[in-house]
Design a protein around this motif. Structure first.
Motif, PDB file in Angstrom:
ATOM      1  N   MET A  69       0.840  -1.187   0.000  1.00 17.80           N
ATOM      2  CA  MET A  69       0.000   0.000   0.000  1.00 17.80           C
ATOM      3  C   MET A  69       0.886   1.252   0.000  1.00 17.80           C
ATOM      4  O   MET A  69       1.923   1.271   0.643  1.00 17.80           O
ATOM      5  CB  MET A  69      -0.882   0.030   1.246  1.00 17.80           C
ATOM      6  CG  MET A  69      -1.940  -1.050   1.315  1.00 17.80           C
ATOM      7  SD  MET A  69      -3.390  -0.701   0.326  1.00 17.80           S
ATOM      8  CE  MET A  69      -4.115   0.620   1.243  1.00 17.80           C
ATOM      9  N   LEU A  70       0.412   2.239  -0.704  1.00 24.05           N
ATOM     10  CA  LEU A  70       1.107   3.522  -0.716  1.00 24.05           C
ATOM     11  C   LEU A  70       0.884   4.252   0.597  1.00 24.05           C
ATOM     12  O   LEU A  70      -0.179   4.115   1.220  1.00 24.05           O
ATOM     13  CB  LEU A  70       0.574   4.393  -1.848  1.00 24.05           C
ATOM     14  CG  LEU A  70       0.865   3.946  -3.271  1.00 24.05           C
ATOM     15  CD1 LEU A  70       0.093   4.805  -4.268  1.00 24.05           C
ATOM     16  CD2 LEU A  70       2.356   4.018  -3.548  1.00 24.05           C
ATOM     17  N   HIS A  80      -0.413   8.218  -2.037  1.00 16.82           N
ATOM     18  CA  HIS A  80      -1.718   7.745  -2.495  1.00 16.82           C
ATOM     19  C   HIS A  80      -2.568   8.927  -2.966  1.00 16.82           C
ATOM     20  O   HIS A  80      -3.180   8.889  -4.033  1.00 16.82           O
ATOM     21  CB  HIS A  80      -2.402   6.987  -1.363  1.00 16.82           C
ATOM     22  CG  HIS A  80      -3.540   6.131  -1.817  1.00 16.82           C
ATOM     23  ND1 HIS A  80      -4.202   5.294  -0.972  1.00 16.82           N
ATOM     24  CD2 HIS A  80      -4.163   5.979  -3.016  1.00 16.82           C
ATOM     25  CE1 HIS A  80      -5.160   4.652  -1.618  1.00 16.82           C
ATOM     26  NE2 HIS A  80      -5.153   5.070  -2.865  1.00 16.82           N
ATOM     27  N   GLN A  81      -2.591   9.987  -2.172  1.00 19.64           N
ATOM     28  CA  GLN A  81      -3.344  11.192  -2.534  1.00 19.64           C
ATOM     29  C   GLN A  81      -2.830  11.785  -3.835  1.00 19.64           C
ATOM     30  O   GLN A  81      -3.607  12.144  -4.728  1.00 19.64           O
ATOM     31  CB  GLN A  81      -3.246  12.217  -1.404  1.00 19.64           C
ATOM     32  CG  GLN A  81      -3.929  13.536  -1.715  1.00 19.64           C
ATOM     33  CD  GLN A  81      -3.864  14.503  -0.545  1.00 19.64           C
ATOM     34  OE1 GLN A  81      -4.174  14.132   0.574  1.00 19.64           O
ATOM     35  NE2 GLN A  81      -3.461  15.733  -0.816  1.00 19.64           N
ATOM     36  N   LYS A 104      -1.120  10.296  -6.271  1.00 16.55           N
ATOM     37  CA  LYS A 104      -1.405   9.394  -7.387  1.00 16.55           C
ATOM     38  C   LYS A 104      -2.866   9.500  -7.792  1.00 16.55           C
ATOM     39  O   LYS A 104      -3.182   9.524  -8.989  1.00 16.55           O
ATOM     40  CB  LYS A 104      -1.049   7.958  -7.030  1.00 16.55           C
ATOM     41  CG  LYS A 104      -1.365   6.993  -8.174  1.00 16.55           C
ATOM     42  CD  LYS A 104      -0.817   5.635  -7.954  1.00 16.55           C
ATOM     43  CE  LYS A 104      -1.180   4.625  -9.018  1.00 16.55           C
ATOM     44  NZ  LYS A 104      -1.721   5.101 -10.258  1.00 16.55           N
ATOM     45  N   SER A 145      -8.484   7.874   1.709  1.00 20.07           N
ATOM     46  CA  SER A 145      -8.533   7.173   0.431  1.00 20.07           C
ATOM     47  C   SER A 145      -9.809   6.343   0.276  1.00 20.07           C
ATOM     48  O   SER A 145     -10.247   6.097  -0.847  1.00 20.07           O
ATOM     49  CB  SER A 145      -7.300   6.288   0.261  1.00 20.07           C
ATOM     50  OG  SER A 145      -7.253   5.299   1.270  1.00 20.07           O
TER      51      SER A 145
END
Length: 166
Positions: free
Chosen positions: A1-2, A7-8, A10, A105
């Motif tokens: 997992m990022l 993550h945000q 991407k 997310s």
């Protein structure tokens, strides 16, 4: 997992890629980011406005936006990033795309039968009329104000790419 920050970021990039695809535009990335451009977006082929019109964009995300006077106050550019967007001497127009994303997310998308909703919204800003800072200082931040009327959608993205007749 990022991790949450990657993550945000991407998700913000993917949000713009999906929007470009929905608009029938092509997107590409350089193999190395040396000039502050995250994506190039273009209209393929010949248009009434020229052959292969394109824009270059820097994409930023914000999960805790500040709004004032009909504008998104975006504090997330450093002087180096600002200088990569400011001024009117670029061959290809450059824009800042700020994507307002959910805080977690788990809220990035909602999927239902027959629909996939990406949250929340993207905004665009040209810094063409702004002067660059004399020194590229990545440690100093600058805020920019993005009018809420500058919403990124299929039509506005096409208009940014195709632009006025030459």
């Amino acid at each position: 997992m990022l991790d949450p920050n990657h993550h945000q970021g991407k998700f913000g990039h993917d949000y713009i890629r999906v929007l470009a695809s929905a608009a029938g535009l092509l997107w590409s990335t350089d193999d190395v980011d040396v000039d502050g451009v995250d994506l190039c977006i273009k209209q393929p082929g010949r248009t009434p406005h020229g052959f292969g019109p394109a824009i270059a964009v820097q994409i930023k995300t914000v999960s805790r936006p500040k709004w004032r006077g009909g504008k998104l106050i975006f504090p997330g550019l450093n002087h180096t990033q600002f200088n990569c967007l400011a001024g009117d001497d670029f061959q290809i127009p450059r824009y800042l795309f700020a994507v307002h994303v959910p805080r977690t997310s788990a809220q990035f998308v909602e999927s239902t039968t027959g629909a996939l909703e990406l949250r929340h919204a993207g905004y665009f800003l040209s810094l063409r009329d702004r002067k660059r800072f004399a020194v590229d200082d990545a440690s100093r931040k600058v805020s920019v104000q993005i009018p809420l009327s500058n919403v990124l959608d299929v039509e506005s993205l096409r208009a940014l790419v195709i632009g006025p007749p030459r």
